[in-house]
Design a protein around this motif. Structure first.
Motif: not given
Length: 123
Positions: A9-10, A13-16, A45-50, A65-69
């Motif tokens: 997911v991280g 995020i960085r990619h987008r 390092m840290n989880r992103v909350s929903a 859903s993009f972050f889980f592709e």
């Protein structure tokens, strides 16, 4: 220990963020946190909350859903193995190629995509 889903997911995020030309500071300000927290999200390092992921998705203009592709659907949630390197989203050259690709008008981009597919099949 970093969970593979948090790392994935991280990276997404960085990619987008990078594809949008958004800095960590700009993203952080838009969602109401400090840029250091964005750094921690991007490294896993840290989880992103929903709710935070929801806010980030709105700022970056994608569905959550993009972050889980690219994750498998199985219970282990390990990133998919494929022909691509595991660190494709951290490869600057690959990200520059993607940014350049999306800067091309759509009709020309489609022809370039078709050409790339033919070349990869011939390799």
């Amino acid at each position: 220990m970093k969970h593979p889903v948090d790392v994935h997911v991280g990276k997404r995020i960085r990619h987008r963020r990078w594809m949008n030309g958004t800095t960590q500071q700009q993203l952080a300000e838009a969602v109401g946190i400090k840029f250091q927290q964005i750094q921690k999200y991007e490294t896993g390092m840290n989880r992103v909350s929903a709710s935070r992921l929801w806010d980030i998705s709105k700022v970056l203009g994608v569905n959550v859903s993009f972050f889980f592709e690219g994750l498998e659907v199985d219970h282990d949630a390990v990133p998919n193995a494929s022909d691509m390197p595991a660190d494709i989203l951290t490869d600057k050259e690959a990200l520059e190629l993607l940014r350049s690709y999306y800067a091309i008008p759509e009709n020309q981009r489609r022809r370039l995509f078709d050409l790339a597919r033919v070349l990869s099949e011939a390799a």
